[in-house]
Each structure stands twice: as C-alpha cells, then as structure tokens.
Scaffold this active site. Structure first.
Site, mmCIF file in Angstrom:
data_model
loop_
_atom_site.group_PDB
_atom_site.id
_atom_site.type_symbol
_atom_site.label_atom_id
_atom_site.label_comp_id
_atom_site.label_asym_id
_atom_site.label_seq_id
_atom_site.Cartn_x
_atom_site.Cartn_y
_atom_site.Cartn_z
ATOM 1 N N ARG A 199 -0.162 -8.836 13.667
ATOM 2 C CA ARG A 199 -0.718 -7.950 12.228
ATOM 3 C C ARG A 199 -1.581 -8.365 11.626
ATOM 4 O O ARG A 199 -2.541 -8.078 10.966
ATOM 5 C CB ARG A 199 0.401 -6.994 12.028
ATOM 6 C CG ARG A 199 0.695 -5.846 12.549
ATOM 7 C CD ARG A 199 2.699 -5.226 12.201
ATOM 8 N NE ARG A 199 2.190 -4.105 11.419
ATOM 9 C CZ ARG A 199 3.416 -4.549 10.833
ATOM 10 N NH1 ARG A 199 4.456 -4.624 10.263
ATOM 11 N NH2 ARG A 199 2.658 -3.276 9.738
ATOM 12 N N ARG A 238 11.474 -6.112 5.366
ATOM 13 C CA ARG A 238 11.573 -4.237 5.436
ATOM 14 C C ARG A 238 12.683 -3.441 5.988
ATOM 15 O O ARG A 238 12.910 -3.663 7.693
ATOM 16 C CB ARG A 238 10.761 -4.030 5.322
ATOM 17 C CG ARG A 238 10.635 -2.330 5.540
ATOM 18 C CD ARG A 238 9.251 -2.136 4.921
ATOM 19 N NE ARG A 238 8.094 -2.602 6.434
ATOM 20 C CZ ARG A 238 6.556 -2.002 6.640
ATOM 21 N NH1 ARG A 238 6.139 -1.671 5.169
ATOM 22 N NH2 ARG A 238 5.671 -2.846 7.584
ATOM 23 N N ARG A 278 11.555 -1.502 11.283
ATOM 24 C CA ARG A 278 10.747 -1.033 12.095
ATOM 25 C C ARG A 278 9.760 -1.776 13.591
ATOM 26 O O ARG A 278 10.191 -3.579 13.313
ATOM 27 C CB ARG A 278 9.035 -0.916 11.547
ATOM 28 C CG ARG A 278 8.522 0.523 11.250
ATOM 29 C CD ARG A 278 7.746 0.262 10.267
ATOM 30 N NE ARG A 278 6.690 -0.108 10.549
ATOM 31 C CZ ARG A 278 5.002 0.112 9.896
ATOM 32 N NH1 ARG A 278 5.923 0.207 9.006
ATOM 33 N NH2 ARG A 278 4.237 -0.880 10.251
ATOM 34 N N LYS A 288 1.236 -1.283 -0.150
ATOM 35 C CA LYS A 288 -0.240 -0.069 -0.034
ATOM 36 C C LYS A 288 0.637 1.615 0.063
ATOM 37 O O LYS A 288 0.248 2.033 -0.597
ATOM 38 C CB LYS A 288 -0.408 0.554 1.150
ATOM 39 C CG LYS A 288 -1.888 -1.249 1.154
ATOM 40 C CD LYS A 288 -2.864 -0.453 2.599
ATOM 41 C CE LYS A 288 -1.702 -1.236 4.112
ATOM 42 N NZ LYS A 288 -2.070 -2.389 3.999
ATOM 43 N N ARG A 299 -9.580 0.574 9.289
ATOM 44 C CA ARG A 299 -9.044 -0.554 9.276
ATOM 45 C C ARG A 299 -10.418 -1.667 10.005
ATOM 46 O O ARG A 299 -10.222 -2.569 10.802
ATOM 47 C CB ARG A 299 -8.082 -0.656 10.130
ATOM 48 C CG ARG A 299 -6.058 -1.126 9.636
ATOM 49 C CD ARG A 299 -5.179 -0.461 9.998
ATOM 50 N NE ARG A 299 -4.165 -1.734 10.281
ATOM 51 C CZ ARG A 299 -3.173 -1.031 9.581
ATOM 52 N NH1 ARG A 299 -2.832 0.680 9.152
ATOM 53 N NH2 ARG A 299 -2.457 -1.497 9.389
#
Ligand code: AMP
Length: 223
Positions: free
Chosen positions: A181, A132, A170, A18, A93
């Site tokens: 998540r 990431r 992160r 996204k 969400r």
C-alpha cells in the site's frame, strides 16, 4: 461575508491519520467526512456488487479502478449532506481521479478549497498500520500499543452491540500488505502533491505529532 462551502482534501499515505483528523474536522466544521475506504469496506461487508468488485483490490493493497471510484464519489456527492461542504479522506488517489473530481465539483458549482497533506515517516506508518485494530461492526479504531481495545474486547458504545470478536485486524493492515500500500501511494498517489501544489492549494502539516496538535495545525491552515 458569506463563505464558499469548504471542500477539504485530507491527503497523505495510509496510516498518516486522515481518518482520525477527518472525524474531528467533520465535527468542528459541521460537514461530513467522506472516506472512500469506509464506503468500500461497508459495501464489501454488505456484499453489494460494488463491494464484491472492490474487495479483491482492497485485500491485495491495490487501488480500485478509477472509473469505479469516480462513479462512487459522484453518487456520494449528490447526497444532501454534501451540499454545505465536505472533507475527502482517501480520495482522490490518482491524477485521473483528481481531474474527474474537478469536473464533478465544477458541475455543482464547487471547487477544492484546500489540500492538507499529513507528513509521516514510512517507519512510523508501518508501525501505526500493523498495530491498528478496528471494530468490524461500528468502525471504531484502536491500537494495540497506544489505544488498546477494552479488556473484554467490546467497543464502548453498547447500543451498537459490538462484541469482542468484532475487533479485528484489517486484512490490508497485515504486514505483508502494508508495504504494498505504501508503494502504491508513492507511485500513484504522491504525484498529486505536484498537481495540487501547482494549483496553489497544498499545505503540508507534520502528521507525527499528537492528534490534538495535528488538528490545531490543520485548522490553522484552513483559517
Ligand atoms: P483506505 O481506508 O483509505 O486506506 O482505503 C482502503 C482501500 O480501499 C485502499 O487500499 C484501496 O484498495 C481502496 N480505496 C479507497 N479509496 C480509494 C481510491 N480513491 N481509489 C482507489 N482505491 C481506493
């Protein structure tokens, strides 16, 4: 013929692309891409009351409460740059957020134009998220396998003054939180596919292809 402002919701689980597509689409349509995750991370870095409240939820991979998110998005959409349309990345969400968004938009004479879901298999999501890396200063995104940070670690944009130590993983991209998540997405967020599908707004695109190909398919859906 005048066109109504584009209100595009980029939808899908964490790691589906996204953020990457939001940035490209923002340039393409010349409208802002609004990432609630980015807004919350910046607030947390700055230590604002919002950031302090959100940080615990974020680090644990949980959703920030709906009333906080609705307040945040209501304020953001009042800003001038949102007047010509916008892309939402990471919002709504939950069903409560989607209903609240519809009310906020309606008050401003807007409505959701399209919801584009980026479909990606769970294994690939886990792989993308855990590899990431992000620059905590400028937000640039890297991937230890497919897009490694520059050897000296600093981001390309020297004017921002990023240094090697700014490039971090992160907290919520660590393996132990990623599963949480994805479970939260399946439980609380995926029901929105039916919500928007019932309203005839949903399109699904294969998010596992190359960023160029995904971009091409999204713009084809928007028309
Ligand atoms: P993201 O960068 O979109 O993956 O968001 C990172 C984290 O910010 C999420 O795991 C949540 O803790 C929080 N967050 C972002 N957007 C929302 C939202 N719309 N509702 C609740 N929490 C959110």
């Amino acid at each position: 013929m005048t066109r109504n402002p584009l209100v595009l919701i980029l939808f899908g689980p964490p790691g589906c692309g996204k953020g990457t597509q939001g940035a490209r689409l923002a340039t393409h349509y010349d409208i802002p891409s609004i990432s609630t995750g980015d807004i919350l991370r910046q607030a947390a870095r700055e230590g604002t009351p919002l950031g302090e409240e959100a940080k615990g939820f974020m680090d644990a991979g949980k959703l920030v409460p709906d009333e906080v998110m609705l307040g945040l998005i209501g304020e953001r959409l009042k800003q001038k740059d949102a007047g010509k349309g916008f892309i939402l990345d990471g919002f709504p969400r939950t069903i409560v957020q989607a209903e609240g968004l519809a009310r906020v938009l309606d008050r401003g004479g807007f409505a959701v134009t399209r919801v584009v879901e980026l479909e990606v298999e769970r294994d690939l999501l886990v792989d993308r998220l855990t590899s990431r890396r992000v620059c905590s200063r400028c937000g640039a995104t890297f991937n230890v396998r497919t897009l490694p940070p520059p050897p000296e670690g600093a981001c390309a944009d020297e004017s921002v003054g990023c240094k090697g130590e700014d490039i971090v993983q992160r907290e919520d991209d660590k393996a132990e939180t990623v599963g949480k998540r994805l479970d939260v997405y399946a439980e609380s967020t995926a029901p929105l596919l039916t919500f928007y599908g019932d309203r005839g707004l949903l399109a699904s695109v294969d998010g596992s292809s190359s960023p160029d190909e995904v971009f091409r398919r999204i713009t084809a859906e928007i028309g």
